[in-house]
Structure formats: C-alpha cells, structure tokens
Design a protein around this motif. Structure first.
Motif, PDB file in Angstrom:
ATOM      1  N   THR A  90      53.761  24.852  24.517  1.00  0.00           N
ATOM      2  CA  THR A  90      53.193  25.955  25.296  1.00  0.00           C
ATOM      3  C   THR A  90      52.973  25.489  26.720  1.00  0.00           C
ATOM      4  O   THR A  90      52.990  24.282  27.007  1.00  0.00           O
ATOM      5  N   GLY A  91      52.769  26.437  27.618  1.00  0.00           N
ATOM      6  CA  GLY A  91      52.588  26.091  29.016  1.00  0.00           C
ATOM      7  C   GLY A  91      51.167  25.672  29.338  1.00  0.00           C
ATOM      8  O   GLY A  91      50.227  25.912  28.571  1.00  0.00           O
ATOM      9  N   THR A  92      51.017  25.062  30.509  1.00  0.00           N
ATOM     10  CA  THR A  92      49.700  24.643  30.969  1.00  0.00           C
ATOM     11  C   THR A  92      48.785  25.836  31.158  1.00  0.00           C
ATOM     12  O   THR A  92      47.582  25.770  30.867  1.00  0.00           O
ATOM     13  N   GLY A  93      49.342  26.941  31.634  1.00  0.00           N
ATOM     14  CA  GLY A  93      48.538  28.139  31.837  1.00  0.00           C
ATOM     15  C   GLY A  93      47.897  28.631  30.546  1.00  0.00           C
ATOM     16  O   GLY A  93      46.735  29.068  30.546  1.00  0.00           O
ATOM     17  N   SER A  94      48.628  28.555  29.439  1.00  0.00           N
ATOM     18  CA  SER A  94      48.084  28.981  28.150  1.00  0.00           C
ATOM     19  C   SER A  94      46.932  28.088  27.719  1.00  0.00           C
ATOM     20  O   SER A  94      45.925  28.564  27.173  1.00  0.00           O
ATOM     21  N   LEU A  95      47.063  26.783  27.972  1.00  0.00           N
ATOM     22  CA  LEU A  95      45.988  25.861  27.624  1.00  0.00           C
ATOM     23  C   LEU A  95      44.711  26.178  28.406  1.00  0.00           C
ATOM     24  O   LEU A  95      43.602  26.138  27.864  1.00  0.00           O
ATOM     25  N   ILE A  96      44.890  26.499  29.679  1.00  0.00           N
ATOM     26  CA  ILE A  96      43.735  26.816  30.531  1.00  0.00           C
ATOM     27  C   ILE A  96      43.098  28.132  30.114  1.00  0.00           C
ATOM     28  O   ILE A  96      41.885  28.224  29.904  1.00  0.00           O
ATOM     29  N   TRP A  97      43.920  29.163  29.962  1.00  0.00           N
ATOM     30  CA  TRP A  97      43.370  30.496  29.698  1.00  0.00           C
ATOM     31  C   TRP A  97      42.825  30.644  28.284  1.00  0.00           C
ATOM     32  O   TRP A  97      41.960  31.483  28.031  1.00  0.00           O
ATOM     33  N   ALA A  98      43.303  29.840  27.358  1.00  0.00           N
ATOM     34  CA  ALA A  98      42.704  29.855  26.018  1.00  0.00           C
ATOM     35  C   ALA A  98      41.236  29.449  26.096  1.00  0.00           C
ATOM     36  O   ALA A  98      40.373  30.035  25.435  1.00  0.00           O
ATOM     37  N   LYS A  99      40.946  28.471  26.932  1.00  0.00           N
ATOM     38  CA  LYS A  99      39.569  28.018  27.088  1.00  0.00           C
ATOM     39  C   LYS A  99      38.750  29.007  27.909  1.00  0.00           C
ATOM     40  O   LYS A  99      37.575  29.237  27.615  1.00  0.00           O
ATOM     41  N   VAL A 100      39.354  29.600  28.928  1.00  0.00           N
ATOM     42  CA  VAL A 100      38.632  30.583  29.741  1.00  0.00           C
ATOM     43  C   VAL A 100      38.260  31.798  28.901  1.00  0.00           C
ATOM     44  O   VAL A 100      37.108  32.250  28.901  1.00  0.00           O
ATOM     45  N   ILE A 101      39.235  32.334  28.171  1.00  0.00           N
ATOM     46  CA  ILE A 101      39.001  33.554  27.384  1.00  0.00           C
ATOM     47  C   ILE A 101      37.965  33.305  26.292  1.00  0.00           C
ATOM     48  O   ILE A 101      37.050  34.109  26.093  1.00  0.00           O
ATOM     49  N   SER A 102      38.090  32.191  25.582  1.00  0.00           N
ATOM     50  CA  SER A 102      37.124  31.900  24.516  1.00  0.00           C
ATOM     51  C   SER A 102      35.729  31.681  25.097  1.00  0.00           C
ATOM     52  O   SER A 102      34.725  32.112  24.501  1.00  0.00           O
ATOM     53  N   SER A 103      35.632  31.051  26.251  1.00  0.00           N
ATOM     54  CA  SER A 103      34.333  30.836  26.890  1.00  0.00           C
ATOM     55  C   SER A 103      33.693  32.158  27.284  1.00  0.00           C
ATOM     56  O   SER A 103      32.481  32.355  27.099  1.00  0.00           O
ATOM     57  N   VAL A 104      34.495  33.074  27.818  1.00  0.00           N
ATOM     58  CA  VAL A 104      33.971  34.391  28.207  1.00  0.00           C
ATOM     59  C   VAL A 104      33.500  35.164  26.980  1.00  0.00           C
ATOM     60  O   VAL A 104      32.423  35.774  26.990  1.00  0.00           O
ATOM     61  N   ILE A 105      34.303  35.146  25.914  1.00  0.00           N
ATOM     62  CA  ILE A 105      33.936  35.876  24.688  1.00  0.00           C
ATOM     63  C   ILE A 105      32.621  35.353  24.125  1.00  0.00           C
ATOM     64  O   ILE A 105      31.718  36.129  23.782  1.00  0.00           O
ATOM     65  N   TRP A 106      32.483  34.038  24.046  1.00  0.00           N
ATOM     66  CA  TRP A 106      31.247  33.474  23.498  1.00  0.00           C
ATOM     67  C   TRP A 106      30.067  33.686  24.428  1.00  0.00           C
ATOM     68  O   TRP A 106      28.923  33.807  23.969  1.00  0.00           O
ATOM     69  N   ILE A 247      45.156  28.889  39.971  1.00  0.00           N
ATOM     70  CA  ILE A 247      46.335  28.206  40.522  1.00  0.00           C
ATOM     71  C   ILE A 247      46.016  26.753  40.830  1.00  0.00           C
ATOM     72  O   ILE A 247      46.822  25.848  40.539  1.00  0.00           O
ATOM     73  N   VAL A 248      44.841  26.523  41.416  1.00  0.00           N
ATOM     74  CA  VAL A 248      44.437  25.142  41.728  1.00  0.00           C
ATOM     75  C   VAL A 248      44.365  24.312  40.442  1.00  0.00           C
ATOM     76  O   VAL A 248      44.891  23.190  40.380  1.00  0.00           O
ATOM     77  N   THR A 249      43.726  24.862  39.413  1.00  0.00           N
ATOM     78  CA  THR A 249      43.611  24.147  38.141  1.00  0.00           C
ATOM     79  C   THR A 249      44.977  23.888  37.531  1.00  0.00           C
ATOM     80  O   THR A 249      45.251  22.788  37.037  1.00  0.00           O
ATOM     81  N   TRP A 250      45.830  24.896  37.565  1.00  0.00           N
ATOM     82  CA  TRP A 250      47.179  24.748  36.990  1.00  0.00           C
ATOM     83  C   TRP A 250      47.973  23.679  37.725  1.00  0.00           C
ATOM     84  O   TRP A 250      48.646  22.845  37.082  1.00  0.00           O
TER      85      TRP A 250
END
Length: 260
Positions: A90-106, A247-250
């Motif tokens: 998977t791409g780096t973006g998916s790794l980042i956004w998986a953590k962002v989305i789960s953090s927002v949901i919780w 973008i900076v994180t990616w």
C-alpha cells in the motif's frame, strides 16, 4: 487496503479505550442510582466521590486518545514496526490516513461518551422534579423550529469541528515526521517544529487578516462575517492546512525517512 488498515487501528485503539469507556458507563450508572436512592445529605459524600471519579475518567479518556494517536503514529511508522508497515502493499498516504481517520473516529467516540456521562446529573431529585414540570416535547420541537433556518450553519459548524480535529492531528504528525529527521533529540525536534508551525500559522493569519481589512471596507467585512461565507472560509482554511501538513508528512515518510 486502507479499510483494512483502519480496521487494524480501530482494534488497537479499542483494546485500550473500551475498558475506559466501560468504566465511565459503570460510574455514571452508579452515580445515577446514588442520586435517586441517596438524595439525603448523608449520601452526599458518595455522590461527590463518584463525581470526582467520573471527571477523572473523562479527563483520562481524552488524554489516552491523544497519547494513542501520537504514540501509534510514532511507533508504527517511525519505530521498528515501520519496517513491517512500509513493506505492506500500500502507499504511504494510506498508512498516514489510516491513522488520521481512526484517531478522528475515536476522538468523536470519546466526545460522545463524555457527553452521555452527564445524564446521571439529570436524575438528581430536585432537578428531575423541575424537569417533570416542563413539557420536554414542546421544548424540543421549538428548538428544532428555531434551528431550522440555521441548518446550513449548523452543518458547517460540525464540519469545521471535524476538519479542525483532522488539522490538529496532521499538524502533530508533520511535526513528528520532521523531528524524526534530526539525528539526535528527535522529540525536542518535533516539539520545536510544532511550535514553529503554530508561529507560522499565526503570522500567515495576521497577514491575511491585515489584507482583508485593507481590501474590504469595515461595514462590508461585518456583513461578510455575519453570513455563511465566514464558516465556509474557515472550513476551506482547515482543508488547506490539512492538505499542506499531509503533503509535508507524506514527503518526509515517503522520500526522506531513515529507519536505521
């Protein structure tokens, strides 16, 4: 793959947060029972103790959510687990956004649980007796009628809250990523980077605010701020911030990261 990563993150958060949520529910129920059965001054000590415990648990759940959001990003992507995570198909973006989305949901779950925990206070005899005298249904209908013309504003407000939460998370992730580029004292580097981001944002906001006052007359500015355009502007600003920090994180994780 993104959905699987989000599911993995949700389970990791849940293993720690669900027991805290359960503790909040149990204490809230006990507090409600205490209010109903022991409303005399003799039972006040128990109510005070349970209330203090409930407040501490609510504070703890928000603190734990923040620690998990930051800690899992650091350990999973920048620690030894990073070798495994970046080897996934998977791409780096998916790794980042998986953590962002789960953090927002919780984070939203934590807010909901904290809000629901105040329900026992409505069971206080003096308060509930007053509430019984009020026609709740009529009040609720009037509130909805009054809020109907402002539906768009309310929806935008909710979106702004969510976008602000996402912006705060990706800002932290970007700071941690840049701080990790330091050969030594990476935590200090992350903290200094975060402070630098905050200062830079304040400077940009001050410049944009000054330009706005120069280009728009004062009455027109007040009218604009009182309209729905102000909320849209804030939401767009949050989206821009999210995009920049993402973008900076990616770039750091995809092009500059060294896990050695």
């Amino acid at each position: 793959m993104l959905s699987k990563l989000i599911g993995y993150e949700m389970k990791a958060f849940g293993r720690i947060l669900f027991p805290v949520y359960l503790a909040i529910v149990v204490v809230a129920v006990l507090l409600g029972i205490d209010f109903r059965l022991f409303s005399s001054p003799e039972g006040a000590a128990g109510s005070v103790a349970l209330t203090i415990i409930l407040v501490l648990l609510i504070a703890a759940v928000f603190l734990i959510t923040i620690i998990l959001s930051v800690g899992r990003f650091y350990t999973n992507l920048l620690g030894r687990e990073g070798y495994l995570m970046f080897s996934l198909p998977t791409g780096t973006g998916s790794l980042i956004w998986a953590k962002v989305i789960s953090s927002v949901i919780w984070s939203l779950f934590s807010v909901i649980v904290a809000a629901a925990s105040v329900i026992p206070f409505f069971l206080i005899p003096s308060f509930s007796e007053e509430m019984e005298k009020i026609e709740i249904s009529s009040i609720v209908s009037k509130v909805f009628e009054a809020a109907a013309p402002y539906t768009a504003t309310i929806v935008l407000g909710v979106l702004i809250v969510i976008a602000s939460t996402v912006a705060a998370i990706v800002r932290i992730y970007a700071a941690i990523s840049i701080g990790h580029l330091w050969s030594d004292h990476r935590i200090i580097g992350a903290v200094l980077t975060y402070i630098g981001f905050e200062i830079l944002e304040l400077i940009i906001m001050a410049i944009l605010g000054s330009s706005l006052f120069i280009t728009i007359n004062l009455p027109g500015l007040f009218r604009a701020m009182g309209s729905i355009g102000a909320e849209v502007s804030v939401l767009l600003g949050c989206i821009v911030i999210i995009a920049i920090y993402s973008i900076v994180t990616w770039i750091v994780l995809d092009r500059k990261l060294n896990l050695e």
